[in-house]
Design a protein around this motif. Structure first.
Motif, PDB file in Angstrom:
ATOM      1  N   ILE A 320      14.989  84.567  79.718  1.00  0.00           N
ATOM      2  CA  ILE A 320      14.745  83.731  81.423  1.00  0.00           C
ATOM      3  C   ILE A 320      16.022  82.793  81.366  1.00  0.00           C
ATOM      4  O   ILE A 320      17.479  83.393  82.367  1.00  0.00           O
ATOM      5  CB  ILE A 320      13.736  83.765  81.958  1.00  0.00           C
ATOM      6  CG1 ILE A 320      12.713  84.681  82.021  1.00  0.00           C
ATOM      7  CG2 ILE A 320      14.670  83.147  83.475  1.00  0.00           C
ATOM      8  CD1 ILE A 320      11.402  84.466  82.824  1.00  0.00           C
ATOM      9  N   LEU A 321      16.551  81.637  80.271  1.00  0.00           N
ATOM     10  CA  LEU A 321      17.099  80.777  80.920  1.00  0.00           C
ATOM     11  C   LEU A 321      18.176  80.510  80.070  1.00  0.00           C
ATOM     12  O   LEU A 321      18.969  80.328  79.952  1.00  0.00           O
ATOM     13  CB  LEU A 321      16.220  79.252  79.872  1.00  0.00           C
ATOM     14  CG  LEU A 321      15.316  78.994  81.330  1.00  0.00           C
ATOM     15  CD1 LEU A 321      14.581  78.155  80.920  1.00  0.00           C
ATOM     16  CD2 LEU A 321      15.545  78.536  82.699  1.00  0.00           C
ATOM     17  N   ILE A 322      18.136  81.559  78.412  1.00  0.00           N
ATOM     18  CA  ILE A 322      18.911  81.552  77.806  1.00  0.00           C
ATOM     19  C   ILE A 322      20.528  81.982  77.649  1.00  0.00           C
ATOM     20  O   ILE A 322      21.160  80.554  77.752  1.00  0.00           O
ATOM     21  CB  ILE A 322      19.004  81.786  76.658  1.00  0.00           C
ATOM     22  CG1 ILE A 322      19.866  82.115  75.021  1.00  0.00           C
ATOM     23  CG2 ILE A 322      19.083  84.182  76.467  1.00  0.00           C
ATOM     24  CD1 ILE A 322      19.101  82.443  73.668  1.00  0.00           C
ATOM     25  N   ILE A 323      20.636  82.623  79.252  1.00  0.00           N
ATOM     26  CA  ILE A 323      22.344  82.485  79.390  1.00  0.00           C
ATOM     27  C   ILE A 323      22.416  81.744  80.600  1.00  0.00           C
ATOM     28  O   ILE A 323      23.675  81.291  80.342  1.00  0.00           O
ATOM     29  CB  ILE A 323      21.955  84.277  79.449  1.00  0.00           C
ATOM     30  CG1 ILE A 323      22.064  85.652  79.514  1.00  0.00           C
ATOM     31  CG2 ILE A 323      23.550  84.747  80.476  1.00  0.00           C
ATOM     32  CD1 ILE A 323      22.479  85.658  78.309  1.00  0.00           C
ATOM     33  N   VAL A 457      22.463  79.392  91.353  1.00  0.00           N
ATOM     34  CA  VAL A 457      23.529  78.244  91.361  1.00  0.00           C
ATOM     35  C   VAL A 457      23.481  77.296  90.138  1.00  0.00           C
ATOM     36  O   VAL A 457      22.964  76.466  90.505  1.00  0.00           O
ATOM     37  CB  VAL A 457      24.998  78.311  91.649  1.00  0.00           C
ATOM     38  CG1 VAL A 457      26.264  78.122  91.005  1.00  0.00           C
ATOM     39  CG2 VAL A 457      25.706  79.877  92.644  1.00  0.00           C
ATOM     40  N   ILE A 458      24.026  77.598  88.626  1.00  0.00           N
ATOM     41  CA  ILE A 458      22.688  76.112  88.670  1.00  0.00           C
ATOM     42  C   ILE A 458      24.533  75.603  87.210  1.00  0.00           C
ATOM     43  O   ILE A 458      25.106  76.308  86.213  1.00  0.00           O
ATOM     44  CB  ILE A 458      22.219  76.269  86.984  1.00  0.00           C
ATOM     45  CG1 ILE A 458      20.870  77.066  87.864  1.00  0.00           C
ATOM     46  CG2 ILE A 458      22.036  75.549  85.715  1.00  0.00           C
ATOM     47  CD1 ILE A 458      20.514  77.580  86.047  1.00  0.00           C
ATOM     48  N   THR A 459      24.812  74.532  87.654  1.00  0.00           N
ATOM     49  CA  THR A 459      25.644  73.920  87.550  1.00  0.00           C
ATOM     50  C   THR A 459      25.552  73.179  86.435  1.00  0.00           C
ATOM     51  O   THR A 459      26.550  71.882  85.766  1.00  0.00           O
ATOM     52  CB  THR A 459      26.679  73.287  88.571  1.00  0.00           C
ATOM     53  OG1 THR A 459      25.842  72.109  88.950  1.00  0.00           O
ATOM     54  CG2 THR A 459      26.966  73.973  89.562  1.00  0.00           C
ATOM     55  N   LEU A 466      15.341  71.450  85.508  1.00  0.00           N
ATOM     56  CA  LEU A 466      14.478  71.345  86.387  1.00  0.00           C
ATOM     57  C   LEU A 466      14.085  73.150  86.565  1.00  0.00           C
ATOM     58  O   LEU A 466      13.177  73.147  86.599  1.00  0.00           O
ATOM     59  CB  LEU A 466      15.096  71.006  87.605  1.00  0.00           C
ATOM     60  CG  LEU A 466      15.478  69.855  87.670  1.00  0.00           C
ATOM     61  CD1 LEU A 466      15.789  69.135  88.906  1.00  0.00           C
ATOM     62  CD2 LEU A 466      13.733  68.757  87.708  1.00  0.00           C
ATOM     63  N   TRP A 467      14.860  73.960  86.709  1.00  0.00           N
ATOM     64  CA  TRP A 467      14.809  75.509  86.418  1.00  0.00           C
ATOM     65  C   TRP A 467      13.904  75.499  85.415  1.00  0.00           C
ATOM     66  O   TRP A 467      12.616  76.322  85.687  1.00  0.00           O
ATOM     67  CB  TRP A 467      15.906  76.206  86.543  1.00  0.00           C
ATOM     68  CG  TRP A 467      15.934  76.222  88.128  1.00  0.00           C
ATOM     69  CD1 TRP A 467      17.354  75.597  88.856  1.00  0.00           C
ATOM     70  CD2 TRP A 467      15.447  76.869  89.293  1.00  0.00           C
ATOM     71  NE1 TRP A 467      17.663  75.947  89.331  1.00  0.00           N
ATOM     72  CE2 TRP A 467      16.072  76.710  90.018  1.00  0.00           C
ATOM     73  CE3 TRP A 467      14.782  78.157  88.644  1.00  0.00           C
ATOM     74  CZ2 TRP A 467      16.369  77.217  91.760  1.00  0.00           C
ATOM     75  CZ3 TRP A 467      14.222  78.396  90.186  1.00  0.00           C
ATOM     76  CH2 TRP A 467      14.900  78.093  91.797  1.00  0.00           C
ATOM     77  N   GLY A 468      13.891  75.348  84.294  1.00  0.00           N
ATOM     78  CA  GLY A 468      13.006  75.614  82.770  1.00  0.00           C
ATOM     79  C   GLY A 468      12.047  75.084  82.916  1.00  0.00           C
ATOM     80  O   GLY A 468      11.079  75.688  82.693  1.00  0.00           O
ATOM     81  N   VAL A 469      12.041  73.341  83.811  1.00  0.00           N
ATOM     82  CA  VAL A 469      10.791  73.453  84.203  1.00  0.00           C
ATOM     83  C   VAL A 469       9.269  74.090  84.897  1.00  0.00           C
ATOM     84  O   VAL A 469       8.730  74.144  84.749  1.00  0.00           O
ATOM     85  CB  VAL A 469      11.064  71.351  84.681  1.00  0.00           C
ATOM     86  CG1 VAL A 469       8.669  71.052  85.037  1.00  0.00           C
ATOM     87  CG2 VAL A 469      11.304  70.680  83.449  1.00  0.00           C
ATOM     88  N   ILE A 470      10.788  74.591  86.250  1.00  0.00           N
ATOM     89  CA  ILE A 470       9.207  75.660  87.164  1.00  0.00           C
ATOM     90  C   ILE A 470       9.154  76.883  86.386  1.00  0.00           C
ATOM     91  O   ILE A 470       7.943  77.248  86.283  1.00  0.00           O
ATOM     92  CB  ILE A 470      10.538  75.537  88.271  1.00  0.00           C
ATOM     93  CG1 ILE A 470      10.879  74.460  88.738  1.00  0.00           C
ATOM     94  CG2 ILE A 470       9.660  76.636  88.605  1.00  0.00           C
ATOM     95  CD1 ILE A 470      11.956  74.752  89.996  1.00  0.00           C
TER      96      ILE A 470
END
Length: 492
Positions: A320-323, A457-459, A466-470
């Motif tokens: 989910i997070l690698i890109i 949008v992750i900048t 934070l999104w990783g924790v969620i």
């Protein structure tokens, strides 16, 4: 398991996890420090030297796995004579490797200046740098690997992990200190090598204090499966080095950089997930040696549940997070297209499959069935090369990733069938069905989660964290419930 053995297993798992976390953190810090202090070219030269010296691992020839397999039985039976015989055989073998490595290092030291077209250092400086970097490996072969093999075979991976953690942290602190004092690259590398020379010394001290080894005559039967180990090690070497070699030879060299970024992330996740198997192989080896089939089946199920749960959570989060991570990591770099979602998904699933099948793939080593399972390793290497070569002209990155995935799935199925039928004596169909369901679940969760996160949008790294924790919380909660239920069902 007895309370002592259960305690060992927990210590192995926890210490391996801690070691992987420390190694990952320090592994990210050190390159940044060295590049900032000495520049990309100087750092690249040191990395290239290390890479050239690492080719000597072919001489190790998988003897470590063969030796562990032959030590499990004697250790379980407390057969001091046989343990000593195998230990001496390992020691003698690696001393020959040490001699070959020393000669190899001198050759690299004399030729690297011309091979790499070095311009920023003199020829004597490069020779000294090669010899300094080779110190730690030379010390490892002079006795470190023999002692380490004995420690790990005796289910004391936690001892190795404690030494690894201490020396890794000491190395990082020393590098920071030397760079702060404006020491040259040669002195920084010398300090780093001396720290790692301490490792084999600590292994030797521990073995001397905790094991009663006798002087024995050279045994003709010790390491009797070494040629099988050599074949399997070469096959593994080819499998793990195929992708970058083929991309270098048949594609744009910039794709090697793209591959390396994704590989760094995914292999770090693999290492953390793998830490939940700490001491697993040694524990299996002791149970097999003692003929404890029911205990082996129960332990297999517990380790399988831990590995599958950890892999499910970590690799789903990675998918989910690698890109979004790579977008931040390569921000401002425009000379190559680093956004490769399909390639990332395939490579990630390949490593997830490799991790989930670990309990089955470790059983043949634990049971000393290396010869019987050699075609699992040979087939993996051959399939990877064949599929990658066939697909690389179609799509280089996706092609080599599909080659890796196909080979990994073949190896996984091979070991599940063999271990289920010949070692665990349980229906292999159930093992394979659960494996396929777990891989499919990781793939589906990754695709759906990635699609949903595309709208966010992750900048910066803080937002990404934070999104990783969620994401981690959402995935780990149900997996933890299933894991606890399965562990309870296995009697833990």
């Amino acid at each position: 398991m007895t309370a002592v053995k259960t305690g060992k297993a927990k210590l192995n798992v926890i210490s391996t996890l801690c070691n992987q976390i420390v190694t990952t953190i320090c592994g990210v810090m050190v390159p940044h420090i060295l590049i900032s202090a000495f520049g990309s070219e100087a750092y690249g030269i040191s990395v290239s030297i290390t890479q050239f010296l690492s080719y000597i691992t072919l001489l190790e020839s998988g003897i470590g796995g063969v030796a562990r397999a032959e030590l499990y039985g004697p250790l379980a039976k407390n057969d001091v004579g046989e343990v000593s015989s195998v230990y001496r055989a390992i020691l003698n073998f690696f001393r020959y490797v040490a001699g070959a490595f020393l000669l190899y290092s001198i050759v690299i030291g004399l030729t690297f200046y011309d091979i790499a077209n070095v311009t920023i250092f003199s020829r004597p400086y490069i020779f000294a740098l090669v010899m300094v970097i080779s110190l730690a490996t030379l010390a490892k072969y002079m006795g470190g690997l023999a002692n380490l093999t004995l420690i790990v075979a005796d289910q004391k991976q936690y001892v190795n992990n404690a030494i690894l953690i201490a020396t890794t942290i000491a190395n990082t602190i020393l590098i920071v200190l030397l760079v702060h004092l404006d020491a040259g690259l040669l002195w920084v590398k010398l300090g780093s090598s001396l720290v790692f020379v301490v490792r084999p010394i600590l292994y030797a001290v521990y073995v001397r204090k905790h094991y009663r080894l006798t002087k024995v005559k050279k045994s003709k039967t010790a390491l009797k499966q070494k040629w099988t180990g050599i074949g399997q090690h070469i096959a593994y070497f080819l499998h793990t080095n195929t992708d970058i070699v083929l991309l270098t030879l048949f594609a744009d060299v910039k794709l090697v950089a793209v591959y390396s970024v994704y590989s760094l992330v995914i292999k770090s996740v693999y290492a953390i997930a793998q830490s939940f198997s700490g001491g697993m192989e040694a524990a299996f080896g002791e149970m097999i040696a003692n003929g404890q089939l029911e205990k082996l089946q129960g332990s297999y199920k517990r380790y399988k549940t831990l590995i599958s749960s950890a892999s499910g959570v970590l690799f789903s989060c990675t998918g989910i997070l690698i890109i979004s991570f790579v977008q931040l990591y390569t921000k401002g770099i425009t000379d190559a297209d680093y956004i490769q979602p399909l390639f990332a998904l395939i490579l990630m699933i390949s490593e997830a499959a490799n991790c989930i099948v670990l309990p089955c793939s470790s059983l043949p080593i634990a049971a000393n069935h290396l010869k019987q399972t050699r075609w699992g390793a040979y087939g993996e290497a051959l399939i990877n090369i064949a599929v990658s070569c066939a697909l690389i002209s179609w799509n280089p990155l996706v092609g080599v990733a599909l080659g890796t995935l196909t080979a990994t799935l073949f190896r996984g199925v091979f070991y599940m069938v063999y271990s289920g039928k010949n070692i665990l004596h349980i229906p292999y169909e159930k093992i394979m069905l659960r494996f396929l369901c777990e891989i499919a679940a990781i793939g589906v969760i990754s695709i759906v989660g990635y699609r949903l996160l595309q709208h966010v949008v992750i900048t910066n790294y803080f937002q990404w964290f934070l999104w990783g924790v969620i994401v981690f919380a959402l995935i780990s909660a149900p997996v933890l419930l299933v894991c606890r239920k399965r562990l309870k069902d296995t009697g833990k």
